[in-house]
Design an enzyme around this catalytic site. Sequence first.
Site, PDB file in Angstrom:
ATOM      1  N   LYS A  46      -6.841 -10.023  -7.748  1.00 32.50           N
ATOM      2  CA  LYS A  46      -7.906 -10.360  -6.797  1.00 32.50           C
ATOM      3  C   LYS A  46      -9.185  -9.601  -7.110  1.00 32.50           C
ATOM      4  O   LYS A  46      -9.116  -8.442  -7.520  1.00 32.50           O
ATOM      5  CB  LYS A  46      -7.457  -9.966  -5.383  1.00 32.50           C
ATOM      6  N   LYS A  54     -12.928  -4.321  -4.530  1.00 38.54           N
ATOM      7  CA  LYS A  54     -13.801  -3.154  -4.557  1.00 38.54           C
ATOM      8  C   LYS A  54     -13.112  -1.987  -5.273  1.00 38.54           C
ATOM      9  O   LYS A  54     -13.777  -1.118  -5.834  1.00 38.54           O
ATOM     10  CB  LYS A  54     -14.126  -2.800  -3.095  1.00 38.54           C
ATOM     11  N   LYS A  67       0.810  -1.214   0.000  1.00 35.86           N
ATOM     12  CA  LYS A  67       0.000   0.000   0.000  1.00 35.86           C
ATOM     13  C   LYS A  67       0.841   1.260   0.000  1.00 35.86           C
ATOM     14  O   LYS A  67       0.437   2.281  -0.569  1.00 35.86           O
ATOM     15  CB  LYS A  67      -0.980  -0.001   1.186  1.00 35.86           C
TER      16      LYS A  67
END
Length: 339
Positions: free
Chosen positions: A201, A204, A115
Amino acid sequence: MRIVSGIQPTGSLHLGNYLGAIRNWVRMQDEVAASGGESLYFLADLHALSQPHDPAQLTANTREMVAALLACGIDPAKSVLFNQAQVPAHVELQWLLNGTARFGWLSRMTQFKDKAGKNRDGVSAALFTYPVLQAADVLLYQTTHVPVGDDQKQHLELARDIAQKFNNDFAHEDAPVFTLPEPIIPPEAARIMSLRDGAAKMSKSDPSDMSRINLTDDADTIMQKIKKAKTDPAPLPSDKAGLEGRAEAANLVGIYAAMAGTSVDTVLAQFGGEGFGKFKPALGELLTETLAPINARFVELRADRAALDAVLRDGGARARELAAPTLAAAYSALGLLRG
Ligand code: TRP
């Protein structure tokens, strides 16, 4: 058995969350209740502060997510369901554990590295200490088992390391402050991948809505997304080995198996030799069958904001009670005077 798990309130749930975690939460809630144990499930709203966020959106997402969890079958009569912010003990324990967690341990967290990327100086301190809050979430309740997806394994190991070091440094051998929690990673929580790219993956944050099945999608949308899902021209193989190198095909077969509660080999025994023209409609139907009732409940629950808030408030009160003894023991072990 005491089970604790959390999920970030990102707004709506998708199939990856459902098959990777939530369905398992529901299953465990019943097993644990039957055996006299306790399950606690929470929305990790405090974790959401680790990345830029919009306050109004966070509130809306938290309500949306609790409606989704209830729609999936989490039952407040069987589980303690709350959002972290209702239980200040999570934040307090995090600070107490910050003294035990090592800088090097946190530096090695792959989620932080992913991240933060090249922007380490620009990310929040919360992104770095996120796993300590997660450790507090779990250790606060003398948790024995944590049902999580595969991607949370490293965070769970860190929680164990922190618990172990704290117990060693500050507790009597025969009266440890913290229980070391075990992860429960469901074997069939096969990583659910994007419908557009078998190497990514389902997420969202993927800009394409066609890449995922949302729990809020209606039957037509689900069918459409499955029909448009990326595949290859070959027919389905008759065993698992034949899926090697065919990430998209493997993903769709994996979704079918997970939804049907069966193995990939069983699905291939049925569909081996068939093309996607036959397999996709079958998969679409299987998905809508399970998701349509969830969707209907969700739409109904979402409309009653006061009822959702009441669920979180009641769950929060119960969680505060359960957290109190461990928090007190941690303060005391560290020699902090209170009251
Ligand atoms: N980090 C987890 C995730 O992104 C969410 C989470 C927060 C969690 N606290 C937790 C999961 C405690 C299990 C236990 O999925």
